[in-house]
Design an enzyme around this catalytic site. Structure first.
Site, PDB file in Angstrom:
ATOM      1  N   ILE A  96      -6.782  -5.042   8.319  1.00  0.00           N
ATOM      2  CA  ILE A  96      -7.964  -4.192   8.184  1.00  0.00           C
ATOM      3  C   ILE A  96      -8.977  -4.721   7.164  1.00  0.00           C
ATOM      4  O   ILE A  96     -10.102  -4.228   7.116  1.00  0.00           O
ATOM      5  CB  ILE A  96      -7.583  -2.732   7.836  1.00  0.00           C
ATOM      6  CG1 ILE A  96      -6.992  -2.627   6.428  1.00  0.00           C
ATOM      7  CG2 ILE A  96      -6.600  -2.174   8.856  1.00  0.00           C
ATOM      8  CD1 ILE A  96      -6.775  -1.195   5.982  1.00  0.00           C
TER       9      ILE A  96
ATOM     10  N   ASP B 102      -1.152  -5.922   9.563  1.00  0.00           N
ATOM     11  CA  ASP B 102      -2.279  -5.091   9.160  1.00  0.00           C
ATOM     12  C   ASP B 102      -3.393  -6.030   8.704  1.00  0.00           C
ATOM     13  O   ASP B 102      -3.282  -6.687   7.672  1.00  0.00           O
ATOM     14  CB  ASP B 102      -1.853  -4.163   8.024  1.00  0.00           C
ATOM     15  CG  ASP B 102      -2.967  -3.235   7.561  1.00  0.00           C
ATOM     16  OD1 ASP B 102      -4.121  -3.689   7.478  1.00  0.00           O
ATOM     17  OD2 ASP B 102      -2.679  -2.062   7.269  1.00  0.00           O
TER      18      ASP B 102
ATOM     19  N   LYS C 207     -12.586  -0.523   6.235  1.00  0.00           N
ATOM     20  CA  LYS C 207     -12.808  -1.436   5.113  1.00  0.00           C
ATOM     21  C   LYS C 207     -13.915  -2.447   5.409  1.00  0.00           C
ATOM     22  O   LYS C 207     -14.840  -2.604   4.617  1.00  0.00           O
ATOM     23  CB  LYS C 207     -11.508  -2.164   4.781  1.00  0.00           C
ATOM     24  CG  LYS C 207     -10.306  -1.245   4.607  1.00  0.00           C
ATOM     25  CD  LYS C 207     -10.521  -0.179   3.559  1.00  0.00           C
ATOM     26  CE  LYS C 207      -9.299   0.723   3.431  1.00  0.00           C
ATOM     27  NZ  LYS C 207      -9.489   1.804   2.432  1.00  0.00           N
TER      28      LYS C 207
ATOM     29  N   TYR D 187       0.827  -1.207   0.000  1.00  0.00           N
ATOM     30  CA  TYR D 187       0.000   0.000   0.000  1.00  0.00           C
ATOM     31  C   TYR D 187       0.864   1.261   0.000  1.00  0.00           C
ATOM     32  O   TYR D 187       1.714   1.429   0.878  1.00  0.00           O
ATOM     33  CB  TYR D 187      -0.908  -0.044   1.221  1.00  0.00           C
ATOM     34  CG  TYR D 187      -1.655   1.212   1.542  1.00  0.00           C
ATOM     35  CD1 TYR D 187      -2.450   1.854   0.597  1.00  0.00           C
ATOM     36  CD2 TYR D 187      -1.591   1.776   2.827  1.00  0.00           C
ATOM     37  CE1 TYR D 187      -3.145   3.007   0.907  1.00  0.00           C
ATOM     38  CE2 TYR D 187      -2.289   2.922   3.145  1.00  0.00           C
ATOM     39  CZ  TYR D 187      -3.060   3.538   2.185  1.00  0.00           C
ATOM     40  OH  TYR D 187      -3.749   4.693   2.501  1.00  0.00           O
TER      41      TYR D 187
END
Length: 481
Positions: free
Chosen positions: A238, A236, A275, A151
């Site tokens: 999410i 991460d 998300k 990302y």
């Protein structure tokens, strides 16, 4: 008298390039902002396919809000609690909020694990959570290993204000960009040769931009790696509840409860509701650490980016409704699967393939390598400008995700209605028909082997977002009217 602002009066951090706003990733957003698509007011405008946002279940949210007006302190039914919520709240967060978040995190992982509400530290979105964990774990100059592609916002979130570096772990399409122990060892050794102290490994599971999940064996290998090196693991997660088909999501929290030798003090999870629930505007970010000292430090740092008590109150009420949450997670997975299927089938009809191992997230990793006139970053950006300016679609080029192979693009599919998806697919079809004769078979990129030799020292400030980058900088894309 008017005085012109002198940049010398501002800090180097404030005026530096660390935010990465001049990258192709953000340039695409600017193109959309300059000429946004609207079905009637601007039908020839740019369609936003660069925003990973889940808008497929807002009807469920709206229905719940109508049926539960007391959850908001800004309604007649909820006004009685206005005073208690509006006054000062401890930065630990409302107890009912932390309990509800812990419960929702467990549900998103199939209730195979539980989370302790007292280990939940809130922050202003995943952006704030990542920066907070970086501040806790590393000093300026230290580095986190990060598998590519990753990302683009990580360059801003983890390093801009902290001075922390990101060191790439090269992953390749030949094995569907899977993270291997060999790649981890290679990156770690190269960092050591560059006299960079590695403090941790950052992984995204499910992956942004790949839309893939890490299997159990890969996660075990990663845990073994960080244990042997005695470095932190930041996970991460999410997109945990966006996995819409088999195999199912496996959280790092499940792995450390199995028979895997693990120093729990090294394990940390970043989570948010941006998300899974589609609430990026609420700025609900979470750090969940198994390290007591990190929880304590992060909680003090959270003073700079708390979630508003009004938001905490509403979220606590919503996520405490088990029937609603169970239905929401089920419907979200179902709708994501349907949209993914229809979108990828539409791409396949015009000869476009996507990474076939994807089964999560809000996007596809689209393969346009056959359309490149040259297998370089410049060639990829040239194609990207055509897609932005002529096809009028904001998609994100793989080089902005630090992908070492040119021709891949991230395309978001969950932030729009069905009609807009059809318009986007129609534009893609027209574009592909025009370029059918120009398409060439994908050849094995022979330069990959030599790339690793030079890539080892290309740390965070040598990436595409840096003014020192060896890659060509993308000028601000202006969409044509």
């Amino acid at each position: 008298m008017v005085f012109k602002l002198n940049n010398q009066l501002l800090s180097k951090i404030a005026t530096g390039k660390g935010h990465g706003e001049d990258s192709p990733y953000f340039d695409g957003w600017k193109a959309y902002d300059n000429d946004p698509y609207h079905p009637t007011k601007n039908p020839d405008g740019v369609i936003q396919m660069g925003l990973a946002e889940n808008q497929l279940c807002f009807d469920l949210i709206q229905e719940w809000l109508k049926n539960n007006p007391k959850a908001s302190i800004c309604t007649t039914e909820g006004a009685e609690e206005f005073r208690d919520i509006a006054i000062f709240q401890d930065y630990h967060g409302l107890e009912e909020f932390r309990i509800a978040i812990a419960k929702f995190m467990a549900k998103g992982r199939g209730d195979r694990v539980t989370f302790d509400p007292d280990r939940i530290v809130m922050s202003g979105g995943a952006t704030g959570a990542h920066e907070m964990i970086a501040f806790c774990l590393a000093d300026p100059g230290d580095a986190f290993l990060v598998p590519t592609p990753y990302y683009p916002g990580f360059d801003r979130d983890l390093r801009w204000r902290t001075g922390v570096q990101l060191f790439p772990v090269d992953c390749e399409s030949s094995n569907h960009f899977k993270i291997t122990r060999e790649a981890l060892e290679y990156a770690y050794e190269m960092a050591q040769l560059d006299n960079i102290r590695v403090k941790g490994l950052l992984i995204t599971n499910p992956s942004n931009p790949l839309g893939t999940i890490l299997d159990r064996e890969t996660l075990k290998s990663i845990v073994n790696f960080i244990n042997e090196k005695n470095i932190h693991l930041v996970c991460d997660e999410i997109y945990a509840a966006t996995v819409f088909s088999q195999p199912e999501f496996v959280s790092i929290s499940e792995i450390i409860e199995e028979e895997v030798e693990c120093n729990l003090d090294l394990i940390h999870i970043v989570y948010s509701l941006s998300k899974d629930m589609g609430f990026p505007g609420f700025r609900v970010g979470i750090v969940y650490s198994y390290n007591d000292a990190v929880v304590s430090c992060a909680r003090k740092m959270s003073s700079f980016g708390l979630v508003s008590s009004q938001t905490q109150h509403l979220i606590a009420s919503m996520l405490s409704d088990d029937e609603f949450v169970d239905n929401f997670i089920m419907q979200s997975k179902k709708r994501l699967a349907s949209r993914y299927s229809s979108f990828t089938k539409g791409l396949a009809q015009v000869g476009i393939k996507c990474l076939k191992t994807s089964n999560a997230g809000l996007f596809v990793w689209m393969d346009l390598r056959r359309l490149l006139k040259e297998q370089t970053v410049a060639g990829e950006l040239a194609l990207w400008r055509v897609i932005i300016n002529d096809v009028k679609l904001n998609v994100s080029p793989g080089s902005s995700f630090h992908c070492t192979e040119q021709g891949w693009f991230r395309v978001c599919f969950a932030n729009m209605d069905d009609q807009t998806v059809e318009v986007a697919l129609s534009r893609i079809k027209t574009f592909m028909l025009k370029n059918k004769e120009a398409m060439m078979p994908v050849k094995k990129l022979r330069w990959q082997g030599s790339l690793k030799l030079s890539f080892s020292s290309r740390i965070y400030d040598d990436f595409i977002m840096s003014p020192h980058s060896p890659f060509p900088q993308s000028p601000l894309v202006q969409a044509r009217n």
